[in-house]
Enzyme design. Structure first.
Site, PDB file in Angstrom:
ATOM      1  N   SER A 128       0.877  -1.174   0.000  1.00 14.59           N
ATOM      2  CA  SER A 128       0.000   0.000   0.000  1.00 14.59           C
ATOM      3  C   SER A 128       0.909   1.216   0.000  1.00 14.59           C
ATOM      4  O   SER A 128       1.705   1.399   0.923  1.00 14.59           O
ATOM      5  CB  SER A 128      -0.897   0.017   1.234  1.00 14.59           C
ATOM      6  N   ARG A 129       0.808   2.053  -1.042  1.00 22.05           N
ATOM      7  CA  ARG A 129       1.704   3.203  -1.124  1.00 22.05           C
ATOM      8  C   ARG A 129       1.260   4.352  -0.218  1.00 22.05           C
ATOM      9  O   ARG A 129       1.931   5.358  -0.126  1.00 22.05           O
ATOM     10  CB  ARG A 129       1.839   3.663  -2.584  1.00 22.05           C
ATOM     11  N   VAL A 130       0.112   4.190   0.418  1.00 18.58           N
ATOM     12  CA  VAL A 130      -0.301   5.167   1.426  1.00 18.58           C
ATOM     13  C   VAL A 130       0.242   4.716   2.783  1.00 18.58           C
ATOM     14  O   VAL A 130       0.696   5.510   3.590  1.00 18.58           O
ATOM     15  CB  VAL A 130      -1.841   5.304   1.445  1.00 18.58           C
TER      16      VAL A 130
END
Length: 502
Positions: free
Chosen positions: A365-367
């Site tokens: 998850s790039r968040v």
């Protein structure tokens, strides 16, 4: 019979005064070729790209190609009822779908027509299917979590409101199951859900609707379906229609929404079919050159709006099917590059009974932790790395080599964490219950419990804590983060239960 000339004159004058000259001006063309959901039309010189067209028998279409002496159109309806020479009229409008709270709980076509046998939908508003996504100034960072209810995802691959997280894997590996669990988990959280089924069997969609109804999730969900038997044009437009229905709640009612596109590989295939029929030049794997734009302009509409625009959000969970785990194929790589991370499901894990079959090695998850409860972030930080190392060690241990005690302990801990992260379908778990379970696992409380008893231990532990230590759970829920005091209290409570567990 005598006629009174004055009377005749007054009647003529009255008729003249009532005469209202209205010219019916319409751009009219003729069908010169029709078939397989597309039509070529001659004569519509002023047609706009994307304009809605009216065919005979109430059938609608949309301008797709603008050429020198004709236009190519896709047909949203039964193209078999059209024939060469039929009259076609422009409408001056772009494609719109009905939107609003009246749509909730309904199963509709991509044009917003009900197909659930519950009668007509009296939606008061309409929205264009295609809409330009908000720019940078209209957005804010993704920071509010959107809980899936699945331990392995909420702990290691967190999803935030406004994020685009791809669910990717081979067929029959549980992609749709993750999406359905996420919808069920939004109950009571004021999130409107839109499930778009593209190119699926109608029986499969009926099963999904029945499941959502059984768990009370249809009250806040709209199901948009373009089944495998529908024309390719309907499958192509379905995700945009579902997105427009969700955007109403985001823009007008300032609410959080969730859109699931199941799946975009079938939409790309439908778009390829329509494009090739209309003689668009093929590129890689025969897809047209703008197939990246097909998905980027859809997924860019996922957003956490700025406070000036109301602060609503649209979270997108697109699903893409791979063949033999080939994540480097054309459509998967396209969608991976557009989204903010991916949840990759591995067939070998699925068939080994690890469900959800998430491969933590290449799922991301790039968040990340920004969209995570603080307490979860503090205890799950090393979990992902530990599990990835465990998979490597597991492969090494299969060679039959003798392991030192430290490595063996690491393997045993990894096996217990894998067992702990397994979760039955349609049973999403509250995030604070997840935190307690993972805290017990990462603190070593499960090290002496046999693998067969892990799930029973977890279930009875939650019952014990709710009965005897509700104050600790309440404080954790209230603060949302671990203080040293709270961590020690929870550890003592779990240890007290572990000592009595048989």
């Amino acid at each position: 019979m005598a006629f009174n000339t004055d009377e005749i004159a007054s009647v003529i004058q009255e008729e003249i005064s009532r005469f209202d000259q209205k010219l019916d001006v319409a751009d009219i063309g003729r069908v010169i070729e029709v078939g397989d959901g597309i039509a070529r039309i001659y004569g519509l010189t002023d047609a706009m790209a994307g304009e809605v067209l009216e065919f005979p028998n109430g059938i609608r279409g949309q301008v797709f190609n603008l050429e020198e002496d004709s236009i190519g159109a896709v047909i949203y309806g039964d193209f078999r009822r059209l024939s060469e020479g039929d009259e076609v009229r422009t409408t001056g409008k772009l494609l719109e779908v009905p939107v609003g709270p009246e749509m909730l709980g309904r199963v509709v076509t991509p044009l917003g027509e009900p197909i659930d046998g519950k009668g007509p939908i009296n939606a008061s508003k309409r929205r264009p299917v295609e809409l330009v996504a908000p720019g940078v100034a209209g957005r804010q960072p993704v920071q509010v979590p959107l809980q899936t209810g699945l331990k392995c995802i909420d702990s290691m691959i967190p999803i935030g409101r406004g994020q685009r997280e791809l669910i990717i894997g081979d067929r029959k590996t549980g992609k749709t199951a993750i999406a359905i669990d996420t919808i069920i988990n939004q109950k009571g959280k004021d999130v409107v859900c839109v499930y778009v089924a593209i190119g699926q069997k109608e029986s499969t969609v009926a099963g999904v609707v029945e499941t959502l109804r059984h768990y009370g999730a249809m009250d806040y969900t709209i199901v948009v379906t373009a089944s495998a038997s529908e024309a390719a044009a309907m499958q192509y437009i379905a995700p945009y229609a579902g997105c427009a229905m969700a955007e109403y709640f985001m823009y007008e009612e300032k609410r959080d929404t969730l859109c699931i596109y199941d799946d975009l590989s079938k939409q790309a295939q439908a778009y390829r079919q329509v494009s090739l029929l209309l003689r668009r030049p093929p590129g890689r794997e025969a897809y047209p050159g703008d197939v990246f734009y097909l998905h980027s302009r859809l997924l860019e509409r996922a957003v956490k709006l700025s406070d000036e625009l109301g602060g609503g959000s649209l979270t997108a969970l697109p699903i893409v099917e791979t063949l033999e785990g080939e994540v480097s194929a054309y459509i998967p790589t396209n969608v991976i590059s557009i989204t903010d991370g991916q949840i990759y499901l591995r067939p070998d894990l699925f068939f080994a009974g690890v469900r959800p079959a998430v491969d933590v090695g290449i799922s991301v998850s790039r968040v990340g932790g920004k969209a995570q409860v603080k307490a979860m972030k503090s205890i799950a930080g090393m979990l992902r790395l530990d599990l990835a190392q465990f998979r490597e060690l597991e492969a090494f241990a299969q060679l039959g080599t003798e392991l030192d005690p430290t490595t063996q302990a690491q393997l045993d801990r990894g096996n217990r964490m894998v067992e702990l992260l397994k979760q039955p379908q349609y049973q999403p778990m509250d995030v604070f219950e997840q935190i307690v379970s993972i805290f017990a696992g990462t603190s070593g409380m499960l090290d002496k419990i046999s693998l067969d008893n892990i799930n029973r231990f977890e279930k009875q532990m939650h019952e014990y804590l709710q009965k005897h230590h509700q104050d600790v759970l309440d404080k954790l829920r209230q603060e949302g983060a671990f203080s040293d005091e709270l961590k020690n209290k929870l550890k003592k409570a779990i240890k007290a239960f572990a000592d009595t567990f048989e």
